[in-house]
Design a protein around this motif. Sequence first.
Motif, PDB file in Angstrom:
ATOM      1  N   GLN A 118      -3.518 -59.494  26.071  1.00  0.00           N
ATOM      2  CA  GLN A 118      -3.520 -60.341  27.260  1.00  0.00           C
ATOM      3  C   GLN A 118      -2.278 -60.082  28.108  1.00  0.00           C
ATOM      4  O   GLN A 118      -1.230 -59.682  27.599  1.00  0.00           O
ATOM      5  CB  GLN A 118      -3.562 -61.820  26.863  1.00  0.00           C
ATOM      6  CG  GLN A 118      -4.830 -62.236  26.135  1.00  0.00           C
ATOM      7  CD  GLN A 118      -4.843 -63.710  25.808  1.00  0.00           C
ATOM      8  OE1 GLN A 118      -4.099 -64.492  26.379  1.00  0.00           O
ATOM      9  NE2 GLN A 118      -5.693 -64.102  24.874  1.00  0.00           N
ATOM     10  N   GLU A 119      -2.419 -60.347  29.400  1.00  0.00           N
ATOM     11  CA  GLU A 119      -1.304 -60.260  30.325  1.00  0.00           C
ATOM     12  C   GLU A 119      -0.679 -61.644  30.511  1.00  0.00           C
ATOM     13  O   GLU A 119      -1.378 -62.654  30.510  1.00  0.00           O
ATOM     14  CB  GLU A 119      -1.771 -59.758  31.693  1.00  0.00           C
ATOM     15  CG  GLU A 119      -2.349 -58.358  31.671  1.00  0.00           C
ATOM     16  CD  GLU A 119      -2.875 -57.933  33.034  1.00  0.00           C
ATOM     17  OE1 GLU A 119      -2.730 -58.716  34.010  1.00  0.00           O
ATOM     18  OE2 GLU A 119      -3.429 -56.824  33.130  1.00  0.00           O
ATOM     19  N   ALA A 120       0.622 -61.667  30.683  1.00  0.00           N
ATOM     20  CA  ALA A 120       1.326 -62.904  31.030  1.00  0.00           C
ATOM     21  C   ALA A 120       2.404 -62.563  32.049  1.00  0.00           C
ATOM     22  O   ALA A 120       3.028 -61.498  31.976  1.00  0.00           O
ATOM     23  CB  ALA A 120       1.946 -63.549  29.800  1.00  0.00           C
ATOM     24  N   TYR A 121       2.633 -63.489  32.986  1.00  0.00           N
ATOM     25  CA  TYR A 121       3.625 -63.270  34.031  1.00  0.00           C
ATOM     26  C   TYR A 121       4.494 -64.514  34.175  1.00  0.00           C
ATOM     27  O   TYR A 121       4.033 -65.639  33.989  1.00  0.00           O
ATOM     28  CB  TYR A 121       2.957 -62.960  35.369  1.00  0.00           C
ATOM     29  CG  TYR A 121       2.122 -61.709  35.330  1.00  0.00           C
ATOM     30  CD1 TYR A 121       0.736 -61.768  35.157  1.00  0.00           C
ATOM     31  CD2 TYR A 121       2.715 -60.461  35.433  1.00  0.00           C
ATOM     32  CE1 TYR A 121      -0.028 -60.618  35.093  1.00  0.00           C
ATOM     33  CE2 TYR A 121       1.961 -59.312  35.369  1.00  0.00           C
ATOM     34  CZ  TYR A 121       0.597 -59.393  35.191  1.00  0.00           C
ATOM     35  OH  TYR A 121      -0.160 -58.253  35.116  1.00  0.00           O
ATOM     36  N   ALA A 122       5.748 -64.263  34.506  1.00  0.00           N
ATOM     37  CA  ALA A 122       6.678 -65.348  34.814  1.00  0.00           C
ATOM     38  C   ALA A 122       7.524 -64.903  35.998  1.00  0.00           C
ATOM     39  O   ALA A 122       8.252 -63.912  35.902  1.00  0.00           O
ATOM     40  CB  ALA A 122       7.548 -65.675  33.617  1.00  0.00           C
ATOM     41  N   CYS A 123       7.409 -65.607  37.096  1.00  0.00           N
ATOM     42  CA  CYS A 123       8.159 -65.279  38.305  1.00  0.00           C
ATOM     43  C   CYS A 123       9.020 -66.477  38.686  1.00  0.00           C
ATOM     44  O   CYS A 123       8.610 -67.629  38.531  1.00  0.00           O
ATOM     45  CB  CYS A 123       7.210 -64.927  39.448  1.00  0.00           C
ATOM     46  SG  CYS A 123       6.110 -63.534  39.069  1.00  0.00           S
ATOM     47  N   HIS A 124      10.207 -66.184  39.193  1.00  0.00           N
ATOM     48  CA  HIS A 124      11.142 -67.259  39.515  1.00  0.00           C
ATOM     49  C   HIS A 124      11.983 -66.858  40.712  1.00  0.00           C
ATOM     50  O   HIS A 124      12.358 -65.694  40.862  1.00  0.00           O
ATOM     51  CB  HIS A 124      12.045 -67.550  38.320  1.00  0.00           C
ATOM     52  CG  HIS A 124      13.048 -68.636  38.586  1.00  0.00           C
ATOM     53  ND1 HIS A 124      12.701 -69.959  38.667  1.00  0.00           N
ATOM     54  CD2 HIS A 124      14.396 -68.580  38.787  1.00  0.00           C
ATOM     55  CE1 HIS A 124      13.777 -70.688  38.898  1.00  0.00           C
ATOM     56  NE2 HIS A 124      14.815 -69.876  38.980  1.00  0.00           N
TER      57      HIS A 124
END
Length: 456
Positions: free
Chosen positions: A35-41
Amino acid sequence: MNANGNDNDLATFVTATSPEFGIPGVAVGVWANGQEAYACHGVTSVDNPLPVTADTLFELGSITKTYTATALMCLVAEGRVELDAPVRRYVPELVLADERAAAEVTVGQLLNHTSGLDWAVLVDTGDGDDALAAHAAQLAGLKLIAPPGVRASYSQAGYNLAGRVIEKVTGLTYERAVAELLLMPLGLAESFFHPGDVLTRRFAVGHNPGDDGNPAVASGWRRWRANNPGGGLMSSVADQIRWARFHLDGDASVLPNETLYGMRTSTVELRGSTLGNAFGICWFLRDVDGVRTIGHGGSAHGQFAELLIVPERNFAVVSLTNAAPGGIPFNQTVVRWALAHYLGVVDRDPEPLPHDPARAREVAGQYQSDAMILVVEADEVAMRLTVGIKPEIRAAADTEMPPDYPPAAMGLLPDDGYIITEGGLTGQRGFFARDERGAVVGLDLAGRAATRMPSA
Protein backbone atom coordinates in the motif's frame (compact mmCIF):
# COMPACT_ATOMS: atom_id res chain seq x y z
CA MET A 1 -1.75 1.57 7.14
CA ASN A 2 -5.20 2.35 5.85
CA ALA A 3 -6.32 1.46 2.34
CA ASN A 4 -6.92 5.15 1.51
CA GLY A 5 -3.20 5.86 1.72
CA ASN A 6 -3.24 7.41 5.19
CA ASP A 7 -0.91 6.33 7.97
CA ASN A 8 -1.47 8.10 11.25
CA ASP A 9 1.96 7.20 12.61
CA LEU A 10 3.67 8.55 9.49
CA ALA A 11 1.64 11.76 9.52
CA THR A 12 2.28 12.30 13.22
CA PHE A 13 6.00 11.77 12.81
CA VAL A 14 6.33 14.09 9.80
CA THR A 15 4.19 16.84 11.36
CA ALA A 16 6.19 16.74 14.59
CA THR A 17 9.64 16.42 13.03
CA SER A 18 9.74 18.89 10.13
CA PRO A 19 9.53 22.03 12.33
CA GLU A 20 12.52 20.77 14.32
CA PHE A 21 14.61 21.15 11.16
CA GLY A 22 13.22 24.55 10.16
CA ILE A 23 11.62 23.34 6.94
CA PRO A 24 8.58 25.19 5.52
CA GLY A 25 7.23 22.25 3.49
CA VAL A 26 7.76 18.50 3.17
CA ALA A 27 6.21 15.61 1.29
CA VAL A 28 6.88 12.02 2.35
CA GLY A 29 5.70 8.85 0.66
CA VAL A 30 6.00 5.20 1.67
CA TRP A 31 5.28 1.96 -0.17
CA ALA A 32 4.93 -0.85 2.37
CA ASN A 33 2.77 -3.92 2.82
CA GLY A 34 1.42 -3.46 -0.71
CA GLN A 35 0.00 0.00 0.00
CA GLU A 36 0.94 3.63 -0.51
CA ALA A 37 0.92 6.17 2.30
CA TYR A 38 1.65 9.90 2.18
CA ALA A 39 2.29 12.58 4.77
CA CYS A 40 2.60 16.20 3.69
CA HIS A 41 3.16 19.17 5.95
CA GLY A 42 3.69 22.89 5.61
CA VAL A 43 3.77 25.20 2.62
CA THR A 44 5.35 25.54 -0.80
CA SER A 45 6.83 28.99 -0.07
CA VAL A 46 7.06 31.30 2.91
CA ASP A 47 6.32 34.25 0.62
CA ASN A 48 3.46 32.76 -1.40
CA PRO A 49 2.28 29.86 0.74
CA LEU A 50 0.13 27.02 -0.53
CA PRO A 51 -0.30 23.75 1.37
CA VAL A 52 2.05 20.96 0.26
CA THR A 53 0.16 17.97 -1.15
CA ALA A 54 1.17 14.61 -2.59
CA ASP A 55 0.97 16.21 -6.06
CA THR A 56 3.12 19.27 -5.26
CA LEU A 57 6.17 19.41 -7.52
CA PHE A 58 9.64 19.54 -5.97
CA GLU A 59 13.06 19.69 -7.62
CA LEU A 60 14.54 16.20 -7.50
CA GLY A 61 18.10 17.22 -8.17
CA SER A 62 20.29 14.19 -8.70
CA ILE A 63 17.50 11.63 -8.36
CA THR A 64 17.06 12.62 -12.02
CA LYS A 65 20.17 10.55 -12.71
CA THR A 66 18.16 7.38 -12.05
CA TYR A 67 15.89 8.39 -14.96
CA THR A 68 18.85 9.13 -17.24
CA ALA A 69 20.44 5.77 -16.43
CA THR A 70 17.17 3.86 -16.87
CA ALA A 71 16.49 5.56 -20.20
CA LEU A 72 19.94 4.54 -21.41
CA MET A 73 19.27 0.98 -20.25
CA CYS A 74 16.13 1.00 -22.42
CA LEU A 75 18.41 1.77 -25.38
CA VAL A 76 20.80 -0.97 -24.25
CA ALA A 77 17.92 -3.46 -24.14
CA GLU A 78 16.93 -2.43 -27.67
CA GLY A 79 20.48 -3.06 -28.88
CA ARG A 80 21.02 0.61 -29.74
CA VAL A 81 23.69 1.25 -27.07
CA GLU A 82 26.42 -0.93 -25.58
CA LEU A 83 27.61 -0.14 -22.06
CA ASP A 84 31.17 -1.24 -22.85
CA ALA A 85 31.33 0.85 -26.02
CA PRO A 86 33.35 4.07 -26.03
CA VAL A 87 31.26 7.19 -25.72
CA ARG A 88 32.79 8.39 -28.97
CA ARG A 89 30.87 5.69 -30.85
CA TYR A 90 27.76 7.78 -30.12
CA VAL A 91 29.29 11.25 -29.60
CA PRO A 92 32.24 11.20 -32.04
CA GLU A 93 32.97 14.89 -31.52
CA LEU A 94 33.81 14.36 -27.82
CA VAL A 95 36.99 16.13 -26.70
CA LEU A 96 38.39 15.84 -23.18
CA ALA A 97 41.45 17.29 -21.50
CA ASP A 98 43.23 13.99 -22.19
CA GLU A 99 42.91 12.44 -25.65
CA ARG A 100 43.44 8.90 -24.43
CA ALA A 101 40.62 9.32 -21.88
CA ALA A 102 38.34 10.74 -24.58
CA ALA A 103 38.99 7.72 -26.76
CA GLU A 104 38.59 5.15 -23.98
CA VAL A 105 35.81 6.34 -21.67
CA THR A 106 32.74 4.12 -21.99
CA VAL A 107 29.02 4.65 -21.58
CA GLY A 108 28.99 2.34 -18.58
CA GLN A 109 31.70 4.42 -16.90
CA LEU A 110 29.47 7.47 -17.18
CA LEU A 111 26.69 5.58 -15.40
CA ASN A 112 28.76 4.30 -12.46
CA HIS A 113 30.84 7.47 -12.02
CA THR A 114 34.17 5.91 -13.04
CA SER A 115 34.66 8.13 -16.11
CA GLY A 116 37.41 10.15 -14.42
CA LEU A 117 35.53 13.39 -15.07
CA ASP A 118 35.46 15.91 -12.24
CA TRP A 119 32.15 17.01 -10.79
CA ALA A 120 30.67 19.59 -13.17
CA VAL A 121 30.93 22.17 -15.93
CA LEU A 122 29.34 25.27 -14.44
CA VAL A 123 28.52 27.03 -17.69
CA ASP A 124 25.04 28.00 -18.88
CA THR A 125 24.76 26.90 -22.51
CA GLY A 126 21.27 28.31 -22.98
CA ASP A 127 17.74 26.96 -23.23
CA GLY A 128 17.84 25.84 -26.85
CA ASP A 129 17.72 22.28 -28.12
CA ASP A 130 21.50 22.52 -28.64
CA ALA A 131 22.17 23.05 -24.92
CA LEU A 132 23.56 19.56 -24.30
CA ALA A 133 25.67 19.62 -27.45
CA ALA A 134 27.21 22.90 -26.32
CA HIS A 135 27.71 21.46 -22.83
CA ALA A 136 29.56 18.46 -24.26
CA ALA A 137 31.88 20.85 -26.09
CA GLN A 138 32.76 22.48 -22.75
CA LEU A 139 34.06 19.19 -21.35
CA ALA A 140 37.42 19.82 -23.02
CA GLY A 141 38.20 22.22 -20.19
CA LEU A 142 37.13 19.94 -17.31
CA LYS A 143 39.78 18.40 -15.09
CA LEU A 144 40.22 14.63 -15.09
CA ILE A 145 40.73 13.23 -11.59
CA ALA A 146 41.84 9.79 -12.82
CA PRO A 147 41.98 7.73 -16.01
CA PRO A 148 38.64 6.13 -16.96
CA GLY A 149 37.77 3.06 -14.93
CA VAL A 150 40.33 3.61 -12.16
CA ARG A 151 38.10 4.90 -9.37
CA ALA A 152 34.60 6.15 -8.64
CA SER A 153 34.00 9.87 -8.15
CA TYR A 154 30.54 11.35 -8.46
CA SER A 155 30.24 13.38 -11.66
CA GLN A 156 27.40 15.62 -12.75
CA ALA A 157 29.24 16.25 -16.00
CA GLY A 158 29.35 12.52 -16.72
CA TYR A 159 25.59 12.24 -16.47
CA ASN A 160 25.00 15.28 -18.63
CA LEU A 161 27.23 13.63 -21.23
CA ALA A 162 25.13 10.47 -20.86
CA GLY A 163 22.13 12.63 -21.71
CA ARG A 164 23.91 13.70 -24.87
CA VAL A 165 24.40 10.01 -25.77
CA ILE A 166 20.62 9.58 -25.46
CA GLU A 167 20.06 12.53 -27.80
CA LYS A 168 22.48 11.27 -30.43
CA VAL A 169 21.08 7.73 -30.43
CA THR A 170 17.38 8.65 -30.43
CA GLY A 171 17.50 11.80 -32.56
CA LEU A 172 15.31 13.46 -29.92
CA THR A 173 16.04 16.03 -27.26
CA TYR A 174 16.99 14.46 -23.95
CA GLU A 175 13.74 15.60 -22.36
CA ARG A 176 11.57 14.22 -25.14
CA ALA A 177 13.45 10.91 -25.16
CA VAL A 178 12.97 10.42 -21.39
CA ALA A 179 9.29 11.30 -21.73
CA GLU A 180 8.77 8.75 -24.52
CA LEU A 181 10.91 6.02 -22.97
CA LEU A 182 9.76 6.38 -19.35
CA LEU A 183 7.44 9.14 -18.22
CA MET A 184 4.53 8.49 -20.59
CA PRO A 185 4.52 4.66 -20.55
CA LEU A 186 4.81 4.61 -16.74
CA GLY A 187 2.05 7.18 -16.24
CA LEU A 188 4.32 9.68 -14.47
CA ALA A 189 2.00 12.55 -15.29
CA GLU A 190 3.39 14.92 -12.64
CA SER A 191 7.06 14.84 -13.69
CA PHE A 192 8.46 17.61 -15.89
CA PHE A 193 11.65 19.22 -17.13
CA HIS A 194 10.27 22.38 -18.72
CA PRO A 195 9.42 25.37 -16.48
CA GLY A 196 6.36 26.10 -18.60
CA ASP A 197 4.88 22.74 -17.59
CA VAL A 198 5.65 23.31 -13.91
CA LEU A 199 4.31 26.86 -13.63
CA THR A 200 0.73 25.79 -14.30
CA ARG A 201 0.82 23.39 -11.32
CA ARG A 202 1.47 23.62 -7.59
CA PHE A 203 5.22 23.60 -6.96
CA ALA A 204 7.63 24.17 -4.11
CA VAL A 205 10.44 26.70 -4.06
CA GLY A 206 13.66 26.30 -2.12
CA HIS A 207 14.68 28.23 0.95
CA ASN A 208 18.00 29.23 2.51
CA PRO A 209 18.54 30.89 5.89
CA GLY A 210 17.75 34.60 5.77
CA ASP A 211 19.54 37.37 7.66
CA ASP A 212 17.37 36.63 10.69
CA GLY A 213 18.10 32.91 10.51
CA ASN A 214 14.60 32.02 9.35
CA PRO A 215 13.88 30.39 5.98
CA ALA A 216 13.93 32.85 3.07
CA VAL A 217 12.98 32.02 -0.51
CA ALA A 218 16.06 31.19 -2.59
CA SER A 219 16.37 33.37 -5.66
CA GLY A 220 16.71 31.37 -8.83
CA TRP A 221 14.61 28.28 -9.24
CA ARG A 222 16.34 25.87 -11.56
CA ARG A 223 19.72 25.40 -13.19
CA TRP A 224 20.35 25.63 -16.91
CA ARG A 225 18.91 23.17 -19.40
CA ALA A 226 22.16 21.27 -20.05
CA ASN A 227 22.02 20.16 -16.40
CA ASN A 228 18.74 18.30 -16.94
CA PRO A 229 20.24 14.78 -17.29
CA GLY A 230 22.17 15.20 -14.07
CA GLY A 231 19.53 16.98 -12.03
CA GLY A 232 16.70 18.79 -13.81
CA LEU A 233 13.49 16.84 -13.14
CA MET A 234 10.61 18.33 -11.14
CA SER A 235 8.19 15.78 -9.72
CA SER A 236 5.73 14.92 -6.97
CA VAL A 237 6.14 12.48 -4.11
CA ALA A 238 3.29 10.42 -5.58
CA ASP A 239 5.12 10.07 -8.91
CA GLN A 240 8.31 9.11 -7.07
CA ILE A 241 6.50 6.28 -5.30
CA ARG A 242 5.29 5.13 -8.73
CA TRP A 243 8.90 5.33 -9.96
CA ALA A 244 10.06 3.25 -6.99
CA ARG A 245 7.35 0.68 -7.64
CA PHE A 246 8.53 0.36 -11.24
CA HIS A 247 12.03 -0.42 -10.02
CA LEU A 248 10.57 -2.90 -7.54
CA ASP A 249 8.04 -4.68 -9.73
CA GLY A 250 9.27 -4.01 -13.25
CA ASP A 251 7.26 -3.47 -16.42
CA ALA A 252 8.45 -5.56 -19.35
CA SER A 253 6.72 -3.24 -21.81
CA VAL A 254 9.19 -0.53 -20.75
CA LEU A 255 12.33 -2.48 -19.87
CA PRO A 256 12.99 -6.22 -19.52
CA ASN A 257 13.13 -7.18 -15.87
CA GLU A 258 16.53 -8.79 -16.27
CA THR A 259 17.96 -5.46 -17.43
CA LEU A 260 16.05 -3.43 -14.84
CA TYR A 261 17.10 -5.60 -11.93
CA GLY A 262 20.64 -5.72 -13.27
CA MET A 263 20.93 -2.04 -12.42
CA ARG A 264 21.09 -3.15 -8.75
CA THR A 265 24.22 -5.25 -9.32
CA SER A 266 27.47 -3.83 -7.94
CA THR A 267 29.78 -2.45 -10.61
CA VAL A 268 32.35 -0.69 -8.43
CA GLU A 269 32.91 -0.56 -4.69
CA LEU A 270 32.70 2.67 -2.73
CA ARG A 271 34.94 3.34 0.21
CA GLY A 272 33.79 5.03 3.41
CA SER A 273 30.72 6.72 1.91
CA THR A 274 27.46 7.52 3.67
CA LEU A 275 25.78 7.07 0.33
CA GLY A 276 26.57 3.42 -0.16
CA ASN A 277 28.98 0.51 -0.28
CA ALA A 278 28.99 0.37 -4.08
CA PHE A 279 27.54 1.77 -7.29
CA GLY A 280 25.26 -0.30 -9.45
CA ILE A 281 24.07 1.30 -12.67
CA CYS A 282 23.52 4.72 -11.09
CA TRP A 283 22.05 3.35 -7.84
CA PHE A 284 23.95 3.65 -4.59
CA LEU A 285 23.94 0.17 -3.05
CA ARG A 286 24.02 0.05 0.74
CA ASP A 287 23.67 -2.70 3.32
CA VAL A 288 21.66 -1.55 6.34
CA ASP A 289 21.27 -3.85 9.33
CA GLY A 290 21.75 -6.89 7.11
CA VAL A 291 19.37 -5.70 4.36
CA ARG A 292 20.44 -4.52 0.89
CA THR A 293 19.04 -1.13 -0.15
CA ILE A 294 19.29 0.89 -3.35
CA GLY A 295 18.84 4.61 -3.39
CA HIS A 296 19.73 8.08 -4.55
CA GLY A 297 19.49 11.60 -3.20
CA GLY A 298 19.37 15.02 -4.77
CA SER A 299 19.68 18.71 -3.98
CA ALA A 300 18.93 21.86 -5.95
CA HIS A 301 18.33 25.48 -4.96
CA GLY A 302 17.34 24.88 -1.36
CA GLN A 303 15.39 21.72 -2.12
CA PHE A 304 16.44 18.21 -1.09
CA ALA A 305 15.17 14.80 -2.10
CA GLU A 306 15.83 11.25 -0.94
CA LEU A 307 14.66 7.95 -2.45
CA LEU A 308 15.42 4.61 -0.81
CA ILE A 309 14.20 1.21 -2.01
CA VAL A 310 14.49 -2.16 -0.25
CA PRO A 311 13.89 -4.71 -3.04
CA GLU A 312 13.84 -7.84 -0.86
CA ARG A 313 11.15 -6.32 1.36
CA ASN A 314 9.08 -4.64 -1.42
CA PHE A 315 9.51 -1.32 0.33
CA ALA A 316 10.29 2.26 -0.65
CA VAL A 317 10.38 5.66 1.04
CA VAL A 318 10.62 9.11 -0.56
CA SER A 319 11.20 12.38 1.28
CA LEU A 320 11.08 15.81 -0.41
CA THR A 321 11.88 19.06 1.41
CA ASN A 322 12.28 22.73 0.53
CA ALA A 323 14.87 24.25 2.87
CA ALA A 324 18.58 24.28 3.69
CA PRO A 325 20.38 23.40 5.85
CA GLY A 326 17.79 21.11 7.45
CA GLY A 327 16.69 19.27 4.32
CA ILE A 328 19.40 16.61 4.28
CA PRO A 329 19.23 15.70 7.99
CA PHE A 330 15.41 15.74 7.90
CA ASN A 331 15.36 13.34 4.95
CA GLN A 332 17.85 11.08 6.71
CA THR A 333 15.70 11.12 9.85
CA VAL A 334 12.57 10.22 7.88
CA VAL A 335 14.28 7.37 6.04
CA ARG A 336 15.66 5.92 9.26
CA TRP A 337 12.33 6.21 11.01
CA ALA A 338 10.54 4.51 8.11
CA LEU A 339 13.05 1.66 7.96
CA ALA A 340 12.64 1.04 11.69
CA HIS A 341 8.87 1.57 11.81
CA TYR A 342 7.87 -0.55 8.80
CA LEU A 343 10.70 -3.08 8.55
CA GLY A 344 12.39 -3.19 11.93
CA VAL A 345 15.65 -2.24 10.21
CA VAL A 346 17.94 0.02 12.25
CA ASP A 347 20.38 2.39 10.53
CA ARG A 348 23.07 3.77 12.88
CA ASP A 349 26.07 6.02 12.35
CA PRO A 350 29.45 4.60 13.37
CA GLU A 351 31.03 6.10 16.46
CA PRO A 352 34.21 8.10 15.81
CA LEU A 353 37.45 6.95 17.37
CA PRO A 354 38.82 8.77 20.42
CA HIS A 355 40.50 11.99 19.29
CA ASP A 356 44.12 11.44 18.27
CA PRO A 357 45.85 14.83 17.86
CA ALA A 358 48.70 13.37 15.79
CA ARG A 359 46.36 11.66 13.31
CA ALA A 360 44.20 14.77 13.17
CA ARG A 361 47.14 17.06 12.37
CA GLU A 362 48.24 14.68 9.62
CA VAL A 363 45.03 15.20 7.65
CA ALA A 364 44.44 18.88 8.51
CA GLY A 365 44.58 21.27 5.59
CA GLN A 366 42.70 22.65 2.61
CA TYR A 367 41.21 20.43 -0.09
CA GLN A 368 39.64 21.59 -3.37
CA SER A 369 37.47 20.17 -6.13
CA ASP A 370 36.42 22.05 -9.25
CA ALA A 371 33.76 23.99 -7.32
CA MET A 372 34.30 23.43 -3.59
CA ILE A 373 36.81 24.24 -0.86
CA LEU A 374 36.95 21.94 2.16
CA VAL A 375 39.05 22.93 5.16
CA VAL A 376 39.97 20.46 7.89
CA GLU A 377 41.14 22.07 11.13
CA ALA A 378 42.58 20.18 14.08
CA ASP A 379 43.87 20.94 17.56
CA GLU A 380 44.60 18.96 20.68
CA VAL A 381 40.94 18.29 21.50
CA ALA A 382 38.86 18.30 18.31
CA MET A 383 38.58 18.39 14.52
CA ARG A 384 36.35 20.58 12.35
CA LEU A 385 35.34 20.60 8.69
CA THR A 386 34.25 23.68 6.75
CA VAL A 387 32.64 23.14 3.32
CA GLY A 388 32.15 26.07 0.97
CA ILE A 389 31.73 27.08 -2.65
CA LYS A 390 34.77 28.65 -4.28
CA PRO A 391 34.50 32.45 -4.26
CA GLU A 392 35.02 32.68 -8.02
CA ILE A 393 32.20 30.19 -8.62
CA ARG A 394 29.89 32.11 -6.31
CA ALA A 395 30.81 35.44 -7.93
CA ALA A 396 30.16 34.12 -11.44
CA ALA A 397 26.79 32.54 -10.60
CA ASP A 398 23.74 34.21 -12.10
CA THR A 399 21.45 32.75 -9.41
CA GLU A 400 21.69 32.59 -5.64
CA MET A 401 24.08 29.90 -4.46
CA PRO A 402 23.46 27.92 -1.26
CA PRO A 403 25.24 29.13 1.88
CA ASP A 404 28.49 27.55 2.92
CA TYR A 405 28.49 25.02 5.72
CA PRO A 406 30.13 26.56 8.80
CA PRO A 407 32.82 24.69 10.77
CA ALA A 408 31.34 21.46 12.14
CA ALA A 409 32.76 18.82 14.41
CA MET A 410 34.12 15.69 12.79
CA GLY A 411 35.84 12.56 14.01
CA LEU A 412 38.13 9.96 12.51
CA LEU A 413 37.12 6.38 11.75
CA PRO A 414 39.32 3.35 11.05
CA ASP A 415 41.18 3.07 7.73
CA ASP A 416 41.44 6.84 7.17
CA GLY A 417 37.68 7.31 7.31
CA TYR A 418 35.88 10.18 9.00
CA ILE A 419 32.36 11.21 10.03
CA ILE A 420 30.79 14.64 10.51
CA THR A 421 29.06 14.80 13.87
CA GLU A 422 27.16 18.11 13.85
CA GLY A 423 25.49 20.66 11.57
CA GLY A 424 23.70 20.24 8.27
CA LEU A 425 26.04 17.45 7.15
CA THR A 426 25.69 15.39 10.33
CA GLY A 427 26.31 11.72 9.64
CA GLN A 428 28.08 12.27 6.32
CA ARG A 429 31.11 10.01 5.98
CA GLY A 430 34.12 10.01 3.73
CA PHE A 431 37.79 9.17 3.72
CA PHE A 432 41.24 10.65 3.26
CA ALA A 433 43.16 9.36 0.24
CA ARG A 434 46.87 8.58 0.27
CA ASP A 435 49.44 8.25 -2.49
CA GLU A 436 51.80 5.32 -2.98
CA ARG A 437 54.18 6.78 -0.37
CA GLY A 438 51.42 7.01 2.22
CA ALA A 439 51.04 10.79 2.15
CA VAL A 440 47.52 12.22 2.49
CA VAL A 441 46.68 13.74 -0.91
CA GLY A 442 42.88 13.92 -1.06
CA LEU A 443 39.54 13.90 0.70
CA ASP A 444 36.34 12.24 -0.46
CA LEU A 445 32.96 13.58 0.67
CA ALA A 446 29.59 12.39 -0.67
CA GLY A 447 31.36 10.34 -3.32
CA ARG A 448 33.28 13.33 -4.70
CA ALA A 449 37.06 13.64 -4.69
CA ALA A 450 38.88 16.78 -3.57
CA THR A 451 42.65 17.30 -3.89
CA ARG A 452 44.82 18.42 -0.99
CA MET A 453 46.39 21.82 -1.63
CA PRO A 454 49.99 22.65 -0.68
CA SER A 455 50.30 24.37 2.67
CA ALA A 456 51.20 28.05 2.58
